[in-house]
Scaffold this motif. Structure first.
Motif, PDB file in Angstrom:
ATOM      1  N   GLU A 119       0.827  -1.203   0.000  1.00  0.00           N
ATOM      2  CA  GLU A 119       0.000   0.000   0.000  1.00  0.00           C
ATOM      3  C   GLU A 119       0.868   1.263   0.000  1.00  0.00           C
ATOM      4  O   GLU A 119       0.572   2.232  -0.702  1.00  0.00           O
ATOM      5  N   LYS A 120       1.948   1.255   0.762  1.00  0.00           N
ATOM      6  CA  LYS A 120       2.881   2.394   0.766  1.00  0.00           C
ATOM      7  C   LYS A 120       3.465   2.618  -0.624  1.00  0.00           C
ATOM      8  O   LYS A 120       3.586   3.753  -1.096  1.00  0.00           O
ATOM      9  N   LEU A 121       3.853   1.531  -1.263  1.00  0.00           N
ATOM     10  CA  LEU A 121       4.435   1.635  -2.603  1.00  0.00           C
ATOM     11  C   LEU A 121       3.426   2.164  -3.605  1.00  0.00           C
ATOM     12  O   LEU A 121       3.753   3.020  -4.441  1.00  0.00           O
ATOM     13  N   LEU A 122       2.192   1.671  -3.546  1.00  0.00           N
ATOM     14  CA  LEU A 122       1.166   2.123  -4.483  1.00  0.00           C
ATOM     15  C   LEU A 122       0.826   3.597  -4.268  1.00  0.00           C
ATOM     16  O   LEU A 122       0.626   4.337  -5.233  1.00  0.00           O
ATOM     17  N   GLU A 123       0.774   4.006  -3.023  1.00  0.00           N
ATOM     18  CA  GLU A 123       0.474   5.412  -2.720  1.00  0.00           C
ATOM     19  C   GLU A 123       1.575   6.323  -3.251  1.00  0.00           C
ATOM     20  O   GLU A 123       1.305   7.355  -3.870  1.00  0.00           O
ATOM     21  N   ALA A 124       2.833   5.933  -3.008  1.00  0.00           N
ATOM     22  CA  ALA A 124       3.962   6.729  -3.506  1.00  0.00           C
ATOM     23  C   ALA A 124       4.019   6.708  -5.025  1.00  0.00           C
ATOM     24  O   ALA A 124       4.294   7.729  -5.675  1.00  0.00           O
ATOM     25  N   ALA A 125       3.735   5.555  -5.625  1.00  0.00           N
ATOM     26  CA  ALA A 125       3.768   5.435  -7.085  1.00  0.00           C
ATOM     27  C   ALA A 125       2.669   6.272  -7.726  1.00  0.00           C
ATOM     28  O   ALA A 125       2.885   6.887  -8.780  1.00  0.00           O
TER      29      ALA A 125
END
Length: 200
Positions: free
Chosen positions: A12-18
């Protein structure tokens, strides 16, 4: 094997940053190292979770579409459809979806996009629901109406420079936004009325 809660949190952190990175720079201009920095997750984890940048972009698009479907579901009644135009306008004012779609269009043009079948299924669902709301038995006609309504509600966000040039500084005030929204909703109602009257 099921993903652990910690793994889900990392994803989820990666998707939000992406999402933020792709919204600002597009697929071609986005950088994996910046996504890693934004998320606080090791760069190698991005490749472990998603494989490559295009797959990560596809995952972001799946995520934003799911969010819009939850926040602004396609209506199945005339009353809901009349409210829908304003709801789509409001959603795009707060989200990155149109920017991501614009970048996606520039990148892929007429080539197939990743997860194309899933996206097609999403729109089939929407056009079926819209057919019910309009009382018509022609999914292709419903799709044309959907394009008109969504285009009307989203155009000012896809080309914000055009909105600024046409409306001037007052267009960016709350009263200016309210007037634009009211105008778009009224025109959306005209499209709906024409369909209901059999004129389209």
């Amino acid at each position: 094997m099921a993903e652990t809660p910690k793994g889900q949190q990392t994803r989820e952190k990666l998707l939000e940053a992406a999402e933020a990175e792709f919204s600002e720079h597009g697929l071609a201009g986005a950088r994996v190292d910046r996504i890693a920095e934004r998320s606080g997750v090791n760069k190698q984890r991005i490749y472990a979770y998603f494989g490559n940048k295009e797959a990560l972009f596809a995952a972001v698009m799946t995520r934003v579409y799911a969010h819009m479907s939850e926040v602004v579901p396609i209506p199945t009644t005339e009353e809901g459809l009349r409210a829908y135009v304003g709801e789509v306008f409001d959603y795009h004012r707060e989200s990155d979806l149109v920017r991501l779609l614009a970048w996606e269009g520039l990148h892929y043009r007429d080539r197939p996009i990743p997860d194309e079948k899933e996206r097609e299924a999403y729109y089939v669902h929407k056009t079926v629901a819209l057919s019910i709301a309009l009382g018509i038995d022609d999914p292709t006609a419903a799709a044309r109406v959907l394009i008109a309504l969504v285009g009307l509600a989203s155009w000012a966000f896809i080309v914000p420079q055009q909105r600024r040039l046409m409306l001037g500084p007052d267009g960016d005030t709350e009263s200016g936004w309210a007037l634009l929204r009211a105008s778009i909703v009224a025109h959306g109602h005209s499209i709906i009325d024409n369909v209901l009257e059999g004129s389209v």
